[in-house]
Design an enzyme around this catalytic site. Structure first.
Site, PDB file in Angstrom:
ATOM      1  N   ASP A 103       0.793  -1.232   0.049  1.00  0.00           N
ATOM      2  CA  ASP A 103       0.093   0.154  -0.075  1.00  0.00           C
ATOM      3  C   ASP A 103       0.783   1.326  -0.099  1.00  0.00           C
ATOM      4  O   ASP A 103       0.441   2.403   0.355  1.00  0.00           O
ATOM      5  CB  ASP A 103      -0.852  -0.129   1.141  1.00  0.00           C
ATOM      6  CG  ASP A 103      -0.188   0.333   2.568  1.00  0.00           C
ATOM      7  OD1 ASP A 103       1.005  -0.024   2.746  1.00  0.00           O
ATOM      8  OD2 ASP A 103      -0.851   1.084   3.154  1.00  0.00           O
ATOM      9  N   GLU A 104       2.091   0.940  -0.476  1.00  0.00           N
ATOM     10  CA  GLU A 104       2.863   2.142  -0.506  1.00  0.00           C
ATOM     11  C   GLU A 104       3.682   2.330  -1.678  1.00  0.00           C
ATOM     12  O   GLU A 104       4.268   1.536  -2.374  1.00  0.00           O
ATOM     13  CB  GLU A 104       3.972   2.327   0.723  1.00  0.00           C
ATOM     14  CG  GLU A 104       3.442   2.570   1.944  1.00  0.00           C
ATOM     15  CD  GLU A 104       4.415   2.609   3.019  1.00  0.00           C
ATOM     16  OE1 GLU A 104       5.562   3.107   2.723  1.00  0.00           O
ATOM     17  OE2 GLU A 104       4.417   2.024   4.183  1.00  0.00           O
TER      18      GLU A 104
HETATM   19  N1  DCP Z   1       0.076  -5.108   7.722  1.00  0.00           N
HETATM   20  C1  DCP Z   1       0.085  -6.537   7.818  1.00  0.00           C
HETATM   21  N2  DCP Z   1       0.755  -6.710   9.048  1.00  0.00           N
HETATM   22  C2  DCP Z   1       1.411  -5.739   9.915  1.00  0.00           C
HETATM   23  C3  DCP Z   1       1.479  -4.547   9.410  1.00  0.00           C
HETATM   24  C4  DCP Z   1       0.945  -4.185   8.007  1.00  0.00           C
HETATM   25  O1  DCP Z   1      -0.449  -7.410   7.553  1.00  0.00           O
HETATM   26  N3  DCP Z   1       2.048  -6.057  10.864  1.00  0.00           N
HETATM   27  C5  DCP Z   1      -0.673  -4.818   6.322  1.00  0.00           C
HETATM   28  C6  DCP Z   1      -1.869  -4.387   6.765  1.00  0.00           C
HETATM   29  C7  DCP Z   1      -1.986  -2.840   6.492  1.00  0.00           C
HETATM   30  C8  DCP Z   1      -0.995  -2.659   5.410  1.00  0.00           C
HETATM   31  O2  DCP Z   1       0.043  -4.062   5.412  1.00  0.00           O
HETATM   32  O3  DCP Z   1      -3.294  -2.244   6.076  1.00  0.00           O
HETATM   33  C9  DCP Z   1      -0.265  -1.550   5.445  1.00  0.00           C
HETATM   34  O4  DCP Z   1       0.574  -1.393   6.691  1.00  0.00           O
HETATM   35  P1  DCP Z   1       0.861   0.106   6.979  1.00  0.00           P
HETATM   36  O5  DCP Z   1       1.868  -0.092   8.078  1.00  0.00           O
HETATM   37  O6  DCP Z   1       0.957   1.062   6.206  1.00  0.00           O
HETATM   38  O7  DCP Z   1      -0.836   0.536   7.994  1.00  0.00           O
HETATM   39  P2  DCP Z   1      -2.082   0.797   7.527  1.00  0.00           P
HETATM   40  O8  DCP Z   1      -2.145   1.158   6.039  1.00  0.00           O
HETATM   41  O9  DCP Z   1      -3.068  -0.022   7.933  1.00  0.00           O
HETATM   42  O10 DCP Z   1      -1.943   2.158   8.532  1.00  0.00           O
HETATM   43  P3  DCP Z   1      -1.440   3.696   8.135  1.00  0.00           P
HETATM   44  O11 DCP Z   1      -2.787   4.522   7.997  1.00  0.00           O
HETATM   45  O12 DCP Z   1      -0.812   3.727   9.407  1.00  0.00           O
HETATM   46  O13 DCP Z   1      -0.653   3.847   6.777  1.00  0.00           O
HETATM   47 CA    CA Z   2      -0.595   2.427   5.116  1.00  0.00          CA
END
Ligand code: DCP
Ligand code: CA
Length: 404
Positions: A103-104
């Protein structure tokens, strides 16, 4: 001066789930693996984060903090599909697009921003399109390099947009804790803190020699990071290479079917291929073994990996396995060849602890494609490699929503 955009989806898995079921909007949401097994939080909505729930946290602890959370068992396929569709939107603004994790992504718009009214307009347009098409928000950072754009995208999450202008780099970094830089993990932070370095400003002013004494080569990189210097290019995902493969072959002194001897030759060939790949800055995902028998009958067999190889030993291990499987031991071998194709270009930099940087895109996507049902996200640092975060396994079960 370059213009790099970093884009990071907000609470990605949780946002995708909310978008496909709007009744979840505004609820504290936790996406995890099989909630009946031992699992951890993969993604928590911002509502759940208010209670202290974080990714990687055990589910039990998360539920203690936020007992009313709605639990959803993640559906990796949905996230990959969304990710790929988002990439398509991003790719409208530059060919230099690198997916950093599921997602990045980084986008180098240095040469294209003028076509769209500047990097800021691009960022706003991307945000709008992603919101309209997927009903999810993202945070964007704009800066002269990857390190700083990634830092900037975190400045005002969720739905943020921040820019670090070249003339403001040092001022911006001055008070930022070192661990906020991508590539400074827990261990490095602790060592730096012990040396009295807590903020990026302090890191940038610290004597490089002293940093090198502690971190070896990494010392200079950290010093640069403290100054906001990062020359690493945006590695485009699809690298259209003119060079298609690197290979070596050898005719044996004497035809042979002695496995030990054949393996020895394979090792030598693999080392040669690895050296050439590294020298030219390539790595490749497909290893091909060529066997020519004494009657000149020639066979080639290959194996493709979910990650890129550029080291002799890795190439050898794969070639050896192929040989063991396909060799007709009743015949004598005249020639052996090893090649690596499916190439991509990009520095494979070593991190401090000697780990390898795997292409996070390939890895994330291929792992899911290959073994749907298990999902892991590897977070890399920009300059070196990433350490694995907690892996959240998803069961094969259909997505279930568990209301409690
Ligand atoms: N992910 C995962 N296990 C983890 C960390 C992340 O499966 N320990 C997955 C779920 C997240 C995605 O990767 O949705 C992206 O991770 P991010 O750290 O970018 O977290 P989010 O997108 O959920 O939140 P943010 O708004 O902080 O970017
Ligand atoms: Ca994210």
């Amino acid at each position: 001066m370059r213009k790099i955009i970093h884009i990071d989806m907000d609470a990605f898995f949780a946002s995708v789930e909310t978008a496909s079921n709007p009744s979840l909007k505004g609820m504290p949401l936790i996406v995890c693996g099989n909630p009946e097994g031992r699992t951890a939080v993969a993604s928590a909505s911002y509502e759940a984060r208010k209670f202290g729930v974080k990714a990687g946290m055990g589910l039990r602890e998360a539920l203690r903090l936020c007992p009313n959370a709605v639990l959803i068992e993640g559906s990796p396929r949905k996230y990959v599909t969304t990710s790929v569709r988002i990439l398509r939107i991003l790719s409208e603004y530059s060919d230099l697009l690198e997916l950093f994790s599921l997602d990045e992504a980084f986008l180098d718009v240095t040469k294209t921003e003028h076509l769209f009214g500047g990097a800021r307009s691009i960022a706003l347009e991307m945000k709008r399109k992603i919101r309209e098409e997927f009903n999810i928000t993202c945070s964007i950072g704009i800066a002269p390099n990857k390190l700083l754009s990634k830092l900037a995208s975190g400045f005002s999450k969720p739905d943020g947009l921040s820019e670090i202008l070249p003339e403001k780099v040092l001022e911006t970094l001055e008070d930022i804790p070192v661990e906020e830089l991508c590539g400074i993990g827990e261990k490095t932070k602790e060592i730096l803190n012990k040396m009295g370095i807590r903020r990026c400003g302090e890191l940038g002013r610290f004597d490089v020699k002293d940093l090198e004494r502690v971190f070896g080569k990494g010392g200079r990189m950290f010093h640069d990071m403290g100054l906001g210097v990062d020359k690493s290019p945006v590695h485009p995902y699809y690298f259209d290479s003119v060079t298609k493969s690197f290979g070596h072959s050898m005719t044996l002194d004497k035809d042979s079917n002695d496995m030990r001897l054949l393996n020895r030759h394979l090792l030598q060939l693999s080392e040669q291929v690895g050296r050439r790949l590294r020298k030219d800055g390539y790595s490749g995902r497909t290893v091909t073994l060529v066997i020519r028998y004494e009657n000149f009958e020639t066979h080639s067999h290959q194996k493709t990996f979910g990650y890129s190889l550029d080291e002799g030993l890795e190439i050898y291990n794969s070639a050896r396995r192929i040989l063991r499987k396909v060799l007709d031991r009743n015949r004598m071998v005249r020639l052996l060849g090893v090649s690596v194709s499916n190439l991509s270009r990009g520095e494979k930099q070593q991190n401090l602890f000697g780990e390898r940087r795997h292409d996070s895109l390939n890895k994330a996507l291929d792992e899911i494609r290959d073994r749907y049902g298990e999902f892991s996200v590897t977070r890399g640092s920009i300059l070196y490699t990433g350490s694995k975060q907690n892996i959240v396994p998803f069961g094969m079960a259909k997505q279930r929503e568990i209301r409690r």
